[in-house]
Structures are given as structure tokens and as C-alpha cells.
Design an enzyme around this catalytic site. Structure first.
Site, PDB file in Angstrom:
ATOM      1  N   ARG A 193      29.479  44.119  49.886  1.00 15.46           N
ATOM      2  CA  ARG A 193      28.859  42.909  49.343  1.00 15.46           C
ATOM      3  C   ARG A 193      29.873  41.972  48.705  1.00 15.46           C
ATOM      4  O   ARG A 193      29.608  40.776  48.555  1.00 15.46           O
ATOM      5  CB  ARG A 193      27.721  43.283  48.392  1.00 15.46           C
ATOM      6  CG  ARG A 193      26.505  43.842  49.145  1.00 15.46           C
ATOM      7  CD  ARG A 193      25.406  44.274  48.201  1.00 15.46           C
ATOM      8  NE  ARG A 193      25.813  45.318  47.290  1.00 15.46           N
ATOM      9  CZ  ARG A 193      25.832  46.612  47.592  1.00 15.46           C
ATOM     10  NH1 ARG A 193      25.453  47.016  48.775  1.00 15.46           N
ATOM     11  NH2 ARG A 193      26.236  47.503  46.702  1.00 15.46           N
TER      12      ARG A 193
ATOM     13  N   GLU B 273      30.718  59.046  40.070  1.00 20.87           N
ATOM     14  CA  GLU B 273      30.081  60.008  39.168  1.00 20.87           C
ATOM     15  C   GLU B 273      30.102  61.433  39.724  1.00 20.87           C
ATOM     16  O   GLU B 273      30.460  62.371  39.046  1.00 20.87           O
ATOM     17  CB  GLU B 273      28.642  59.560  38.896  1.00 20.87           C
ATOM     18  CG  GLU B 273      28.153  60.011  37.537  1.00 20.87           C
ATOM     19  CD  GLU B 273      26.844  59.330  37.163  1.00 20.87           C
ATOM     20  OE1 GLU B 273      26.444  58.384  37.874  1.00 20.87           O
ATOM     21  OE2 GLU B 273      26.239  59.764  36.180  1.00 20.87           O
TER      22      GLU B 273
HETATM   23  P1  AMP Z   1      31.359  50.919  40.158  1.00 17.76           P
HETATM   24  O1  AMP Z   1      32.582  51.443  40.856  1.00 17.76           O
HETATM   25  O2  AMP Z   1      30.586  51.996  39.479  1.00 17.76           O
HETATM   26  O3  AMP Z   1      31.685  49.760  39.250  1.00 17.76           O
HETATM   27  O4  AMP Z   1      30.385  50.406  41.268  1.00 17.76           O
HETATM   28  C1  AMP Z   1      30.597  49.167  41.833  1.00 17.76           C
HETATM   29  C2  AMP Z   1      30.230  49.152  43.290  1.00 17.76           C
HETATM   30  O5  AMP Z   1      29.016  49.827  43.556  1.00 17.76           O
HETATM   31  C3  AMP Z   1      30.035  47.725  43.729  1.00 17.76           C
HETATM   32  O6  AMP Z   1      30.635  47.571  45.009  1.00 17.76           O
HETATM   33  C4  AMP Z   1      28.538  47.531  43.760  1.00 17.76           C
HETATM   34  O7  AMP Z   1      28.165  46.802  44.908  1.00 17.76           O
HETATM   35  C5  AMP Z   1      27.956  48.920  43.797  1.00 17.76           C
HETATM   36  N1  AMP Z   1      26.943  49.183  42.758  1.00 17.76           N
HETATM   37  C6  AMP Z   1      27.038  50.063  41.751  1.00 17.76           C
HETATM   38  N2  AMP Z   1      25.939  50.105  41.013  1.00 17.76           N
HETATM   39  C7  AMP Z   1      25.098  49.207  41.555  1.00 17.76           C
HETATM   40  C8  AMP Z   1      23.770  48.762  41.231  1.00 17.76           C
HETATM   41  N3  AMP Z   1      23.071  49.261  40.198  1.00 17.76           N
HETATM   42  N4  AMP Z   1      23.231  47.809  42.014  1.00 17.76           N
HETATM   43  C9  AMP Z   1      23.899  47.297  43.072  1.00 17.76           C
HETATM   44  N5  AMP Z   1      25.134  47.673  43.413  1.00 17.76           N
HETATM   45  C10 AMP Z   1      25.737  48.615  42.675  1.00 17.76           C
END
Ligand code: AMP
Length: 176
Positions: A64, A101
Site C-alpha cells: 500500500r 509480533e
Molecule cells: P508495522 O511494521 O507494525 O509498523 O506495520 C506496518 C505495516 O503493516 C504497513 O505496511 C501497514 O500497511 C500494515 N499494517 C499494520 N497494522 C495495520 C492496520 N491495523 N491496518 C492496516 N495496515 C496495517
């Protein structure tokens, strides 16, 4: 009178509970993609830091991040480069692993995507735990670029993703 941008974005982003796993509330951006006027405003807001950071390249995170990063690069008149899931890029790649996680994941970029002297803006839709953005920053720096900022549409503040991005200029349009 028109409501503030963050209120209109909060209203259009769709919360999908328990996707893709139980307990996760997924921020669905597809209603925003279907609204060209609001999408244009969102992209303009995401570009705010880029204007003063002297960005020379935009890197979007699969998948995205591509939807926001590519039009932002076009607006800035600078190259776009994708950071992709493993095995997708056809040319020589550099890779970076990162912990999620319950598992680890990998991102790859082409070795010629951002060279020395590049001032890179890392773009994604959502900043959650920050692991993905932090890995992308490390990858850009391994390739010789300098990360001048991270720009996201949505920050899930309760997950404290910024703690994984110390000393980075992180810009979010909406924070939940
Ligand atoms: P993080 O590495 O945990 O910051 O996760 C970020 C990535 O996961 C991004 O590429 C987001 O598109 C996706 N992502 C994580 N959590 C969500 C959420 N609650 N809603 C939509 N996309 C998420």
C-alpha cells in the site's frame, strides 16, 4: 463549512475488526482510493515534510506504500523505488530482515535504487509497530542513501511505532 482533513479521513477509513487476524483492527484505505478529491488532499498533506527536507527519492513499502509513494514522487518530480517482499524484484537486491509480533519478515530493494547522495522519503500507508518502516530505513542506508523522513497517512499511536524510529522525522496525517 468543510470539516478538517483529519476528520474527513477518519470518517472515510474503514475499520475492519479481526483482519487479517483476531484482535487486529485493520485500517482499510480502499474507500479513500475511491475518492479522488480526498485522496488528492491526503497526498498533499503527506507531502508537507518533503517540501522542506530536500527529498531526492521516494521509497514506497509494499504494497500500500506504492499507492501513496508513487503519486508523491510524481508530484515532487523525483524517482520512486519500491521496497518489496522477498523474491519479487528481478534485478540484484539487498535485503533486510525484521521482527513482527509472531514472525519475522524480509524486505528487498534493488541495489541501484538509491545511491550515495540520495535524500530519501520513506512512505507507507500505516505506521503500526514501526518495524516495517525501521527496516526500510536500514535498507535505504545500507544502499548508501540518507533517510530524511518517514511519511505515513495513518499512525496507530497506541502501538508506539515511533520508538522504533528514534532520530527519524516521522510525519503522519492522522493519528489514532
Ligand atoms: P508495522 O511494521 O507494525 O509498523 O506495520 C506496518 C505495516 O503493516 C504497513 O505496511 C501497514 O500497511 C500494515 N499494517 C499494520 N497494522 C495495520 C492496520 N491495523 N491496518 C492496516 N495496515 C496495517
Amino acid at each position: 463549512m468543510t470539516a478538517p482533513l483529519r476528520d474527513r479521513l477518519s470518517a472515510i477509513l474503514r475499520d475492519v475488526p479481526d483482519f487479517p487476524a483476531p484482535g487486529i483492527v485493520f485500517k482499510d484505505i480502499t474507500p479513500l482510493l475511491a475518492d479522488p478529491v480526498l485522496m488528492g488532499e491526503a497526498l498533499t498533506a503527506m507531502l508537507v515534510p518533503a517540501r522542506r527536507l530536500g527529498v531526492t527519492h521516494v521509497v514506497g513499502v509494499e504494497s500500500r506504500g506504492f499507492l501513496f509513494g508513487m503519486p508523491m514522487a510524481l508530484q515532487l518530480g523525483v524517482p520512486f523505488a519500491p521496497a518489496r517482499k522477498p523474491g519479487k524484484l528481478p534485478w540484484h537486491t539487498e535485503r533486510e530482515s525484521y521482527e513482527l509480533e509472531y514472525r519475522s519478515d524480509v524486505l528487498e530493494m534493488h541495489t541501484d535504487a538509491v545511491g550515495a547522495g540520495a535524500r530519501v522519503l520513506v512512505v507507507d500507508d500505516v505506521l503500526a509497530t514501526g518495524g516495517t518502516a525501521a527496516a526500510t530505513c536500514r535498507l535505504v542506508e545500507r544502499l548508501g542513501g540518507t533517510v530524511v523522513g518517514v511519511s505515513v497517512l495513518v499512525e496507530l499511536g497506541f502501538l508506539q511505532g515511533r520508538t522504533r524510529l528514534p532520530d527519524r522525522a516521522v510525519h503522519a496525517v492522522v493519528t489514532f
